[in-house]
Design an enzyme around this catalytic site. Structure first.
Site, PDB file in Angstrom:
ATOM      1  N   HIS A 228       0.930  -1.118  -0.006  1.00  0.00           N
ATOM      2  CA  HIS A 228      -0.064   0.142   0.057  1.00  0.00           C
ATOM      3  C   HIS A 228       0.911   1.197  -0.058  1.00  0.00           C
ATOM      4  O   HIS A 228       1.927   1.125   0.502  1.00  0.00           O
ATOM      5  CB  HIS A 228      -1.012  -0.025   1.383  1.00  0.00           C
ATOM      6  CG  HIS A 228      -1.508  -1.386   1.409  1.00  0.00           C
ATOM      7  ND1 HIS A 228      -2.791  -1.578   0.394  1.00  0.00           N
ATOM      8  CD2 HIS A 228      -1.658  -2.087   2.342  1.00  0.00           C
ATOM      9  CE1 HIS A 228      -3.047  -2.775   0.760  1.00  0.00           C
ATOM     10  NE2 HIS A 228      -2.604  -3.234   1.947  1.00  0.00           N
TER      11      HIS A 228
ATOM     12  N   THR B 255      14.909  -4.490   8.807  1.00  0.00           N
ATOM     13  CA  THR B 255      14.618  -3.485   7.984  1.00  0.00           C
ATOM     14  C   THR B 255      15.859  -2.877   7.196  1.00  0.00           C
ATOM     15  O   THR B 255      15.961  -2.281   6.070  1.00  0.00           O
ATOM     16  CB  THR B 255      14.188  -1.913   8.622  1.00  0.00           C
ATOM     17  OG1 THR B 255      15.152  -1.424   9.539  1.00  0.00           O
ATOM     18  CG2 THR B 255      12.797  -2.151   9.359  1.00  0.00           C
ATOM     19  N   LYS B 256      17.107  -3.695   7.440  1.00  0.00           N
ATOM     20  CA  LYS B 256      18.222  -3.307   6.962  1.00  0.00           C
ATOM     21  C   LYS B 256      19.230  -4.704   6.671  1.00  0.00           C
ATOM     22  O   LYS B 256      18.666  -5.527   7.386  1.00  0.00           O
ATOM     23  CB  LYS B 256      19.112  -2.367   7.845  1.00  0.00           C
ATOM     24  CG  LYS B 256      18.638  -1.148   8.350  1.00  0.00           C
ATOM     25  CD  LYS B 256      19.368   0.093   8.060  1.00  0.00           C
ATOM     26  CE  LYS B 256      18.629   1.395   8.416  1.00  0.00           C
ATOM     27  NZ  LYS B 256      17.466   1.671   7.940  1.00  0.00           N
TER      28      LYS B 256
ATOM     29  N   ARG C  56      18.706  -5.209  15.375  1.00  0.00           N
ATOM     30  CA  ARG C  56      19.949  -4.495  15.605  1.00  0.00           C
ATOM     31  C   ARG C  56      20.992  -5.770  15.612  1.00  0.00           C
ATOM     32  O   ARG C  56      20.805  -6.693  16.134  1.00  0.00           O
ATOM     33  CB  ARG C  56      20.311  -3.710  16.764  1.00  0.00           C
ATOM     34  CG  ARG C  56      19.326  -2.435  16.755  1.00  0.00           C
ATOM     35  CD  ARG C  56      20.152  -1.320  15.856  1.00  0.00           C
ATOM     36  NE  ARG C  56      19.089  -0.130  15.890  1.00  0.00           N
ATOM     37  CZ  ARG C  56      18.553   0.432  14.780  1.00  0.00           C
ATOM     38  NH1 ARG C  56      18.671  -0.161  13.635  1.00  0.00           N
ATOM     39  NH2 ARG C  56      18.200   1.433  15.004  1.00  0.00           N
TER      40      ARG C  56
ATOM     41  N   LYS D  65      25.145 -10.594  18.107  1.00  0.00           N
ATOM     42  CA  LYS D  65      26.450 -11.011  18.286  1.00  0.00           C
ATOM     43  C   LYS D  65      26.953 -11.789  17.112  1.00  0.00           C
ATOM     44  O   LYS D  65      26.125 -11.762  16.033  1.00  0.00           O
ATOM     45  CB  LYS D  65      26.455 -12.169  19.330  1.00  0.00           C
ATOM     46  CG  LYS D  65      25.577 -13.283  19.042  1.00  0.00           C
ATOM     47  CD  LYS D  65      25.874 -14.171  20.250  1.00  0.00           C
ATOM     48  CE  LYS D  65      24.877 -15.677  20.122  1.00  0.00           C
ATOM     49  NZ  LYS D  65      25.082 -16.639  21.342  1.00  0.00           N
TER      50      LYS D  65
END
Ligand SMILES: CC(C)(COP(=O)(O)OP(=O)(O)OC[C@H]1O[C@@H](n2cnc3c(N)ncnc32)[C@H](O)[C@@H]1OP(=O)(O)O)[C@@H](O)C(=O)NCCC(=O)NCCS
Length: 198
Positions: free
Chosen positions: A109, A176-177, A191, A194
């Site tokens: 969307h 997201t990355k 994030r 380790k």
């Protein structure tokens, strides 16, 4: 060997559904139910390619759009995962994709408020004044998941992400990355947690 019958129905399946003709698989392919293709709308000549000894369990869904292409490597397991694909999702070999995981190469969307309203109206099944969907405003980018990647329960992998070989996505992470190889990521947004020895 496979549990898919010659007519593309599945042995002992509870539904009479067939696996679509533009889906291929290799030796040892196991699929629990053709219901995994309930939301499949793939129009490409080859829309989904499963490698050898791939298993598709439980309520996994391959919601492939008309232009979508999904490729899954040897010995990868999908257990109740949702793949929504408008462009390209590539998953390597020996990946473990757990319950409730979402892998979406598109937002589906528009982000802009006015266009989202139009999209909602365009998607209403019985609305006579249906506008065209503002598809050009929807962002899609391919996802590439390497080999031997483990994605824990209820994780989400969003558009444009590449995950390197041997990495682990913690349960509930929102990726997201890009994730480098041999790395554990966790959290929302995901994030670094380790490094793994390779
Ligand atoms: C929210 C969303 C629309 C934003 O897309 P976008 O406008 O292209 O935004 P970006 O990808 O540039 O991300 C902007 C920032 O938000 C963060 N972010 C994006 N989505 C996030 C999410 N779901 N959770 C946490 N953080 C998120 C990004 O990491 C980025 O952070 P940064 O500024 O620190 O680099 C998109 O990420 C999303 O969640 N899409 C929904 C996918 C989906 O559910 N599809 C099925 C719908 S039917």
């Amino acid at each position: 060997m496979t549990n898919v019958l010659p007519d593309r129905r599945i042995e002992h399946d509870w539904t009479n559904r067939q696996i679509p003709p533009n889906v291929t698989w290799g030796d040892g392919f196991y699929c629990e139910s053709a219901q995994s293709f309930l939301h499949f709308k793939g129009k490409r000549e080859l829309a989904v390619e499963f490698g050898n000894h791939v298993s598709v369990y439980a309520a996994s869904q391959l919601a492939v759009g008309p232009q979508g292409h999904v490729k899954i490597g040897d010995f990868t397991l999908l257990v109740g995962a949702l793949l929504t694909c408008e462009s390209e999702i590539e998953i390597g070999s020996h990946c473990l994709i757990s319950w409730g995981t979402g892998i979406a190469d598109s937002d589906f969307h528009p982000v802009a408020a006015a266009q989202r309203r139009i999209d909602a109206e365009a998607l209403a099944p019985f609305y006579e004044g249906k506008p065209e969907r503002p598809i050009e405003a929807v962002k899609s980018r391919p996802i590439k998941i390497g080999n031997n990647v483990w994605i824990g329960m209820n994780a989400i992998v969003l558009k444009g992400v590449t995950i390197g070989d041997n990495s682990v996505i913690a349960a509930g992470a929102v990726v997201t990355k890009d994730v480098p190889p041999n790395t554990v990521v966790a959290g929302n947004p995901a994030r670094f947690a380790k490094r793994l020895s390779s």
